[in-house]
Design a protein around this motif. Structure first.
Motif, PDB file in Angstrom:
ATOM      1  N   ILE A   1       0.833  -1.202   0.000  1.00  0.00           N
ATOM      2  CA  ILE A   1       0.000   0.000   0.000  1.00  0.00           C
ATOM      3  C   ILE A   1       0.866   1.249   0.000  1.00  0.00           C
ATOM      4  CG2 ILE A   1      -1.718   1.304   1.319  1.00  0.00           C
ATOM      5  CD1 ILE A   1      -2.709  -1.395   2.431  1.00  0.00           C
ATOM      6  N   SER A   2       2.021   1.165   0.668  1.00  0.00           N
ATOM      7  CA  SER A   2       2.912   2.320   0.759  1.00  0.00           C
ATOM      8  C   SER A   2       3.475   2.749  -0.589  1.00  0.00           C
ATOM      9  CB  SER A   2       4.080   2.015   1.705  1.00  0.00           C
ATOM     10  OG  SER A   2       4.852   0.929   1.221  1.00  0.00           O
ATOM     11  N   SER A   3       3.391   1.874  -1.585  1.00  0.00           N
ATOM     12  CA  SER A   3       3.900   2.197  -2.920  1.00  0.00           C
ATOM     13  C   SER A   3       2.808   2.711  -3.844  1.00  0.00           C
ATOM     14  CB  SER A   3       4.558   0.955  -3.550  1.00  0.00           C
ATOM     15  OG  SER A   3       5.685   0.552  -2.806  1.00  0.00           O
ATOM     16  N   THR A   4       1.610   2.904  -3.309  1.00  0.00           N
ATOM     17  CA  THR A   4       0.469   3.359  -4.102  1.00  0.00           C
ATOM     18  C   THR A   4       0.028   4.746  -3.627  1.00  0.00           C
ATOM     19  OG1 THR A   4      -1.294   2.538  -2.638  1.00  0.00           O
ATOM     20  CG2 THR A   4      -0.261   0.940  -4.147  1.00  0.00           C
ATOM     21  N   PRO A   5      -0.912   5.374  -4.348  1.00  0.00           N
ATOM     22  CA  PRO A   5      -1.410   6.689  -3.921  1.00  0.00           C
ATOM     23  C   PRO A   5      -2.364   6.609  -2.731  1.00  0.00           C
ATOM     24  CG  PRO A   5      -1.798   6.299  -6.283  1.00  0.00           C
ATOM     25  CD  PRO A   5      -1.431   4.998  -5.677  1.00  0.00           C
ATOM     26  N   PHE A   6      -2.600   5.392  -2.207  1.00  0.00           N
ATOM     27  CA  PHE A   6      -3.599   5.223  -1.154  1.00  0.00           C
ATOM     28  C   PHE A   6      -3.001   5.117   0.252  1.00  0.00           C
ATOM     29  CE2 PHE A   6      -5.175   3.152  -5.082  1.00  0.00           C
ATOM     30  CZ  PHE A   6      -6.201   4.044  -5.362  1.00  0.00           C
ATOM     31  N   GLY A   7      -1.700   5.326   0.381  1.00  0.00           N
ATOM     32  CA  GLY A   7      -1.049   5.210   1.678  1.00  0.00           C
ATOM     33  C   GLY A   7      -1.610   6.176   2.702  1.00  0.00           C
TER      34      GLY A   7
ATOM     35  N   SER B   1       3.720  13.656   4.644  1.00  0.00           N
ATOM     36  CA  SER B   1       4.998  14.335   4.855  1.00  0.00           C
ATOM     37  C   SER B   1       6.169  13.381   4.614  1.00  0.00           C
ATOM     38  CB  SER B   1       5.069  14.912   6.277  1.00  0.00           C
ATOM     39  OG  SER B   1       5.173  13.887   7.252  1.00  0.00           O
ATOM     40  N   ASN B   2       5.998  12.139   4.999  1.00  0.00           N
ATOM     41  CA  ASN B   2       7.020  11.117   4.764  1.00  0.00           C
ATOM     42  C   ASN B   2       7.238  10.918   3.264  1.00  0.00           C
ATOM     43  OD1 ASN B   2       8.637   8.677   5.891  1.00  0.00           O
ATOM     44  ND2 ASN B   2       7.337   7.789   4.307  1.00  0.00           N
ATOM     45  N   ASN B   3       6.135  10.882   2.511  1.00  0.00           N
ATOM     46  CA  ASN B   3       6.235  10.668   1.069  1.00  0.00           C
ATOM     47  C   ASN B   3       6.768  11.893   0.336  1.00  0.00           C
ATOM     48  OD1 ASN B   3       5.330   8.009   1.149  1.00  0.00           O
ATOM     49  ND2 ASN B   3       3.184   8.588   0.984  1.00  0.00           N
ATOM     50  N   ILE B   4       6.491  13.088   0.867  1.00  0.00           N
ATOM     51  CA  ILE B   4       7.061  14.304   0.271  1.00  0.00           C
ATOM     52  C   ILE B   4       8.580  14.281   0.428  1.00  0.00           C
ATOM     53  CG2 ILE B   4       7.258  16.810   0.501  1.00  0.00           C
ATOM     54  CD1 ILE B   4       4.291  16.865   1.235  1.00  0.00           C
ATOM     55  N   ARG B   5       9.040  13.897   1.601  1.00  0.00           N
ATOM     56  CA  ARG B   5      10.482  13.806   1.841  1.00  0.00           C
ATOM     57  C   ARG B   5      11.144  12.800   0.906  1.00  0.00           C
ATOM     58  NH1 ARG B   5      11.918  10.460   6.822  1.00  0.00           N
ATOM     59  NH2 ARG B   5      11.353   8.919   5.247  1.00  0.00           N
ATOM     60  N   ASP B   6      10.472  11.681   0.663  1.00  0.00           N
ATOM     61  CA  ASP B   6      11.072  10.578  -0.088  1.00  0.00           C
ATOM     62  C   ASP B   6      10.749  10.598  -1.577  1.00  0.00           C
ATOM     63  OD1 ASP B   6      12.113   9.640   2.278  1.00  0.00           O
ATOM     64  OD2 ASP B   6      10.481   8.220   2.637  1.00  0.00           O
ATOM     65  N   VAL B   7      10.163  11.689  -2.074  1.00  0.00           N
ATOM     66  CA  VAL B   7       9.653  11.689  -3.448  1.00  0.00           C
ATOM     67  C   VAL B   7      10.739  11.373  -4.477  1.00  0.00           C
ATOM     68  CG1 VAL B   7       9.950  14.195  -3.738  1.00  0.00           C
ATOM     69  CG2 VAL B   7       8.239  12.976  -5.098  1.00  0.00           C
ATOM     70  N   LYS B   8      11.931  11.875  -4.277  1.00  0.00           N
ATOM     71  CA  LYS B   8      13.011  11.623  -5.235  1.00  0.00           C
ATOM     72  C   LYS B   8      13.381  10.148  -5.282  1.00  0.00           C
ATOM     73  CE  LYS B   8      17.732  13.049  -6.418  1.00  0.00           C
ATOM     74  NZ  LYS B   8      18.893  13.916  -6.031  1.00  0.00           N
ATOM     75  N   GLY B   9      13.606   9.556  -4.111  1.00  0.00           N
ATOM     76  CA  GLY B   9      13.959   8.137  -4.060  1.00  0.00           C
ATOM     77  C   GLY B   9      12.824   7.250  -4.523  1.00  0.00           C
ATOM     78  N   ASP B  10      11.589   7.624  -4.186  1.00  0.00           N
ATOM     79  CA  ASP B  10      10.432   6.819  -4.602  1.00  0.00           C
ATOM     80  C   ASP B  10      10.292   6.801  -6.118  1.00  0.00           C
ATOM     81  OD1 ASP B  10       9.805   6.150  -2.031  1.00  0.00           O
ATOM     82  OD2 ASP B  10       8.245   7.667  -1.770  1.00  0.00           O
ATOM     83  N   LYS B  11      10.592   7.913  -6.767  1.00  0.00           N
ATOM     84  CA  LYS B  11      10.551   7.962  -8.227  1.00  0.00           C
ATOM     85  C   LYS B  11      11.547   6.972  -8.816  1.00  0.00           C
ATOM     86  CE  LYS B  11       9.007  12.671  -9.296  1.00  0.00           C
ATOM     87  NZ  LYS B  11       9.426  13.991  -9.852  1.00  0.00           N
ATOM     88  N   GLU B  12      12.736   6.961  -8.243  1.00  0.00           N
ATOM     89  CA  GLU B  12      13.805   6.090  -8.759  1.00  0.00           C
ATOM     90  C   GLU B  12      13.437   4.617  -8.628  1.00  0.00           C
ATOM     91  OE1 GLU B  12      17.272   7.206  -6.590  1.00  0.00           O
ATOM     92  OE2 GLU B  12      17.491   9.153  -7.606  1.00  0.00           O
ATOM     93  N   PHE B  13      12.696   4.276  -7.564  1.00  0.00           N
ATOM     94  CA  PHE B  13      12.314   2.884  -7.345  1.00  0.00           C
ATOM     95  C   PHE B  13      10.954   2.545  -7.950  1.00  0.00           C
ATOM     96  CE2 PHE B  13      15.566   3.199  -4.004  1.00  0.00           C
ATOM     97  CZ  PHE B  13      16.224   1.990  -4.184  1.00  0.00           C
ATOM     98  N   GLY B  14      10.371   3.483  -8.665  1.00  0.00           N
ATOM     99  CA  GLY B  14       9.118   3.216  -9.362  1.00  0.00           C
ATOM    100  C   GLY B  14       7.891   3.183  -8.477  1.00  0.00           C
TER     101      GLY B  14
END
Length: 312
Positions: A153-159, A204-217
């Motif tokens: 779920i954490s990898s989707t827009p529904f987290g 807020s957690n996902n805003i911080r990690d947006v760059k890394g999350d993009k890289e990991f798809g």
């Protein structure tokens, strides 16, 4: 990277020792999302009955904290397995990648916490309703699926939605129900702002990690909408939460003492401002802390507002 930022990052990623290893594993800054809703739900129950079952309150409080801690451990375990966490990762417990604890130990500890919470759940059900078991097991499953399973779920827009629903309104209403045996319109309405604020912690957690999350798809909300739009949603969520309380006072005849929650607005402002113009994850950690603190202070002040109204 600027020397000052690099120095701060090095300090933030310093190796933990002794009990700090296990304390950081539980990600203590997130635990407010578990105990604030229990306190609020119990306070609402006291307003209705003028009494509470202390044993049920303590069991619910401990079980909620253990489930939240176990969820954080599942996150630590599966992010490591998927290669998302490294020694340089910011905002993680770092128990595996920095402190050398074996992944299987993390999983065993998380399952122990879940087992204890289930036993506490049996006590809660025996003293309230066995329907709570169904809701509790679904909550535990969602906690696991948040980072476990084929599509976390954490990898989707529904987290944000799932964390808000299951750590906000779900816990508040269970805490209220086990004390009163019912659910009221007021208990539902009062739970909404806390639900929103818990979702904002995740955002807020996902805003911080947006760059890394993009890289990991990963397809989190900030990845799909962009960082700036996500930040606007964050600010809008804070505004809605405070306006909601005003609406409860005006349209639902709740005590004006609830407006004491506005004392937490400086933290909300600090949280939003702390993300503006920041690009490095370590720079955004104070903003994330302020976001969690907003939820904590807001929830406590809301509870205090009700308690003062009982007394006077």
């Amino acid at each position: 990277m600027q020397p000052e930022i690099q120095s701060k990052q090095q300090a933030a990623l310093e190796r933990n020792e002794g009990w700090r290893v296990w304390w950081q594993l539980m990600r203590p800054h997130t635990l407010t999302a578990s105990f604030v809703p229990v306190i609020l739900g119990t306070v609402l129950a006291y307003e209705l009955l003028d009494r509470i079952h202390v044993g049920l309150f303590l069991a619910m409080l401990i079980a909620s904290i253990l489930i939240q801690a176990a969820t954080n451990m599942f996150n630590e375990y599966y992010d490591y397995k998927r290669g998302l966490d490294t020694e340089e990762s910011v905002g993680i417990g770092g128990t595996i990648v920095r402190d050398g604890v074996q992944p299987k130990v993390i999983m065993q500890l998380s399952l122990l916490f879940i087992t204890i919470s289930i036993l506490l759940g049996v006590y809660i059900c025996a003293n309230s309703s066995w329907w709570i078991a169904v809701v509790g097991l679904i909550s535990i499953l969602v906690g696991y699926l948040y980072t476990g399973g084929p599509l976390p779920i954490s990898s989707t827009p529904f987290g944000e939605i799932m964390s808000g629903l299951f750590m906000g309104i779900n816990i508040i209403l269970i805490s209220f129900f086990i004390q009163t045996g019912t659910i009221t319109t007021t208990s539902i309405l009062v739970s909404i702002p806390t639900t929103i604020l818990i979702g904002v912690i995740n955002l807020s957690n996902n805003i911080r990690d947006v760059k890394g999350d993009k890289e990991f798809g990963r397809k989190t909300l900030p990845v799909l909408l962009g960082r700036d739009r996500a930040l606007k949603i964050m600010a809008g969520s804070f505004i809605v939460s405070y306006l909601w309380i005003i609406g409860l006072v005006i349209f639902n005849n709740l005590t004006p003492l609830l407006l004491i929650v506005f004392l937490s607005t400086p933290k909300a402002y600090k949280a939003v401002k702390g993300f503006i113009g920041k690009s490095e994850p370590i720079e955004m950690m104070p903003a994330m802390k302020a976001t969690a603190q907003t939820n904590t202070i807001f929830g406590f002040l809301l509870s205090i507002g009700f308690i003062i109204s009982f007394i006077f």
